[in-house]
Scaffold this motif. Structure first.
Motif, PDB file in Angstrom:
ATOM      1  N   ILE C 211       0.842  -1.197   0.000  1.00 11.13           N
ATOM      2  CA  ILE C 211       0.000   0.000   0.000  1.00 11.13           C
ATOM      3  C   ILE C 211       0.880   1.251   0.000  1.00 11.13           C
ATOM      4  O   ILE C 211       1.844   1.336   0.762  1.00 11.13           O
ATOM      5  N   ALA C 236      -6.294  -1.253   5.122  1.00  6.17           N
ATOM      6  CA  ALA C 236      -6.756  -1.074   3.738  1.00  6.17           C
ATOM      7  C   ALA C 236      -6.541   0.374   3.337  1.00  6.17           C
ATOM      8  O   ALA C 236      -6.570   1.278   4.182  1.00  6.17           O
ATOM      9  N   PRO C 237      -6.321   0.623   2.045  1.00  7.35           N
ATOM     10  CA  PRO C 237      -6.191   2.016   1.611  1.00  7.35           C
ATOM     11  C   PRO C 237      -7.455   2.789   1.993  1.00  7.35           C
ATOM     12  O   PRO C 237      -8.564   2.217   1.987  1.00  7.35           O
ATOM     13  N   THR C 240     -11.363   2.142   0.856  1.00  9.07           N
ATOM     14  CA  THR C 240     -11.730   0.742   0.617  1.00  9.07           C
ATOM     15  C   THR C 240     -13.090   0.467   1.269  1.00  9.07           C
ATOM     16  O   THR C 240     -13.341   0.950   2.377  1.00  9.07           O
ATOM     17  N   ASP C 249     -14.421  -9.774   3.315  1.00 13.01           N
ATOM     18  CA  ASP C 249     -13.743  -8.468   3.309  1.00 13.01           C
ATOM     19  C   ASP C 249     -12.607  -8.524   2.293  1.00 13.01           C
ATOM     20  O   ASP C 249     -11.435  -8.377   2.634  1.00 13.01           O
ATOM     21  N   ASP C 251     -11.317  -6.758  -0.009  1.00 15.10           N
ATOM     22  CA  ASP C 251     -10.441  -5.675  -0.462  1.00 15.10           C
ATOM     23  C   ASP C 251      -9.451  -5.199   0.600  1.00 15.10           C
ATOM     24  O   ASP C 251      -8.655  -4.298   0.345  1.00 15.10           O
ATOM     25  N   ALA C 252      -9.512  -5.789   1.796  1.00 10.11           N
ATOM     26  CA  ALA C 252      -8.605  -5.375   2.871  1.00 10.11           C
ATOM     27  C   ALA C 252      -7.550  -6.451   3.126  1.00 10.11           C
ATOM     28  O   ALA C 252      -7.695  -7.594   2.696  1.00 10.11           O
TER      29      ALA C 252
END
Lengths: 351, 351, 351
Positions: C211, C236-237, C240, C249, C251-252
């Motif tokens: 990240i 996470a970014p 997100t 979850d 995307d994390a």
């Protein structure tokens, strides 16, 4: 902790350790200064200057002829402990005097007497092989960070040779062969014997005697409580005649293993060890082999007893041991030590 | 163990040791944090975060401007000890405050006041030579693993120079020459003097002054109990005129030996030592010789006092010392220390 | 000192540490011998021979098949602790028996039960990620010379990351962001959560996830008193999507940080640490980075807690701490530990 036994002789040093350098040893908690006079007599004095308690064995204390000069302020003592010089004044206080310790040199050891009574005619027990021309001896001293009772236990029960000293002096037969035990309460001697009629020959004996094949192996322990342990070891090829009625035994090999067991503090012990043999007297290779091999064996004991002491230090009060037949000698030794300690305690002396 | 004397100034550090790195010192058992503000003021604070007792002198605690940030959770303190920031909330508890220690910089030392009372107008005793342009000074600090009373004893009785420091500062005359002792109970000062009129010149002085042959050597001790020890040392070739009535003494060499004696814990002591001379001021070789030579002398004391403490640790309660004339100063110092300790104990404070 | 909680499961070792070499670990002051039978079962026995208390984990004790042979005199024990051979006699005393410890292998740990009661159906708390194929784990163990309560305090209050672990896992937001705390007294679980919505990404996560830029960072602690600590870490970014209603979850990035907190003695603790991730599963470089980086972080804690213990050892009785909001979780943990300790003390068992 095993109680100290006062009014006894203890090995404080080998004769060769006591010379014109000041040597400090602590025996039964008492700090002792050892040195040798110019004409060769061993001297034992309290190792604390009367002035400010500086250890007289500590650098830069030094000998001046037969006198000891304290390295801190120069208080100077004769071999009788009497102070003969103090700094800055000519008058020496009458009470300036070190306690003296009776010293006997015998069998290559310097023995000191620790106690409230005088030794009188009492002499230390004997280990005559150690400076006999008919034997060749290797010896050393290793400090143990443990109660001296752990070393007494260790030496009275040689079944541990099979496990702790396998590959050196232990073979299966040592642990398997039953022992006989005799206790002489009056003389404070415990005898433990193990006679193996047909046993494997461990490297220690194979390499030093040259025996190939199986052996008869006798271990006859004689523990003179509290301070001297003798192991009369007889090794011979199976089929060798027994000792003759006159005591001679020309066809067997004899090794006299001697331990001076000297309590230093409550949890430290001097382990003086010696191995005397009546064969290959001038064979330097055998000498070096036995020195190195027995040093290894002693260090196996030291490492194990240090570990055992650390383990006991964390035991809860009232922990239990479980004793079996092999412990008969060790338990007898403990009883004798407890009795001797009680009889010779300062409290007993005061009665 | 020698009792601690509270409500006194003690040397906590040299001024050059206190800077923008956090420094932790333990004085009379109290952990103290020392540092210097951006504008150069020395600060003394309790060295334990109020939150979980983390030592503020321990990595990664750090300075942020003049504030101290605890390396564990970031509690942040000003030079007045008041906490100004805690993590995770804006409100800082009112009681979040470090104890502060009065600090004085004087004569190259950072002094801290340890006590229940405030120092008021009381200032530390002086050792002005240490940062005087008329003197050149070498100095250092060595920790001793021993009761500070052992160092007081040591310094008050210089007869030990002959024995412990032979070949450096000791000659036979030091131990042989009687002393005179003066005790000023009110000011808590003990003075011990030894004037040798015709003495061997020890290497320490021969090599630094260049004197060849015998010397008059004066040792004038001034012990300001409990924390500062001064030795005014005057050395001159035999036959040199005495100091003039006006106090000037142009033909002699003067060395001011200064000790800050700082009890750290019951059995550890900071030994701050300094040697200031009024000759060969710019001679770097003399400077290095005196630094190295005096460091050796201090380490001889450290080794001896550490050994002495270990010996005393194994003494039975009620052991005895024997004192003679040379101990007059040391015994007076002990009496003064005992009195000061009692007068300034927390119990006395509570009355 | 934080009281020990008996009648609980504790991590004694990693499964990979327990094999055909004898392993000694001390848990709650009890010396325990661990090894694995030939068919792979982990065994826990008292680590002291019943004869003379020699540690069975000490050289030259050894395994003989599934039996343990004491290295001192050869007492031999089965996996049930029953002695099956003693030296010098065929009869084995009935009472020659080692205490056995219930052992469970779960989630890569070998857990032992310490207590007076049997565990019955009670199983250790879970940390399933550590041997899940959907996670990659790095782990280790570091001994701390300190009370285990210091490690509990440390882990329940992550605001220390900002200060003690700056440059690794700490950023300003950790200390600044308030926490929420939930205490489940019945289950002895403390939950502490800190959700940072817009935070700097520390190197630990930047280098492992890739990240760039700011992150949302959730720290959800679940402490199962006394022995297991879980930190569910979600990174996470910023921007997100939140986890979906079904709990997924995708995307994390998720890291499960697990600590086995095992009191060894009153002032020593085993710190078992593991870091499991659900990303870059096969990336060896990420694995090595996280192993090295987390080891550094653990050692920062070890050094700080050792220093803290030494500081506390010199505190006077009755010293004070000052607690703030961030300590809510830690204080709850202390209360639960104190209650569990009292309920499970030998005295309570005797009632």
């Amino acid at each position: 902790m095993t109680a100290f036994v006062r009014n006894q002789w203890y090995v404080a040093a080998y004769a060769h350790e006591v010379g014109r350098e000041l040597l400090g040893r602590t025996v039964l908690g008492e700090p002792i200064l050892l040195y040798r006079t110019e004409d060769g007599r061993a001297v034992g004095l309290a190792d604390r200057c009367v002035h400010r308690r500086f250890p007289l064995s500590e650098h830069p204390s030094r000998l001046e002829g037969d006198k000891v000069v304290c390295g801190y302020h120069g208080f100077t003592y004769g071999t009788d402990g009497v102070c003969v010089r103090v700094p800055g004044q000519t008058r020496v206080p009458r009470t300036a005097r070190l306690a003296t310790y009776p010293v006997v040199e015998q069998d290559s050891f310097v023995w000191v007497w620790i106690g409230d009574r005088e030794p009188g005619d009492t002499l230390p027990p004997r280990a005559p092989w150690l400076d006999s021309p008919h034997y060749t001896t290797v010896c050393g001293m290793e400090p143990i960070e443990g109660d001296y009772g752990l070393l007494v236990d260790n030496l009275l029960d040689l079944s541990h040779e099979t496990y702790l000293h396998g590959g050196y002096i232990g073979t299966p037969e040592v642990a398997e062969t039953p022992i006989t035990t005799e206790v002489d309460d009056k003389s404070a001697i415990v005898r433990v014997s193990r006679h193996m009629d047909d046993a494997e020959c461990p490297p220690f004996y194979a390499n030093s005697t040259g025996i190939q094949g199986r052996i008869t192996r006798w271990q006859d322990i004689e523990y003179h409580a509290p301070a001297l342990y003798l192991l009369h070891s007889r090794v011979a090829p199976v089929g060798t005649p027994a000792p003759r009625p006159d005591g001679s035994d020309p066809d067997a090999f004899h090794v006299e293993v001697v331990y001076g067991i000297t309590p230093s503090t409550e949890k430290s012990t001097y382990d003086f060890w010696a191995v005397a043999r009546d064969f290959a007297l001038d064979d330097q290779e055998v000498t070096e082999y036995l020195r190195s091999s027995n040093h290894t064996v002693v260090m196996q004991d030291v490492v194990a007893l240090n570990a055992l002491q650390r383990a006991l230090d964390t035991e809860k009060p009232g922990y239990q041991e479980l004793s079996i037949n092999i412990d008969t000698g060790g338990l007898a030794a403990r009883r004798i030590l407890a009795r001797l300690a009680a009889e010779n305690s300062p409290q007993a002396a005061a009665r």
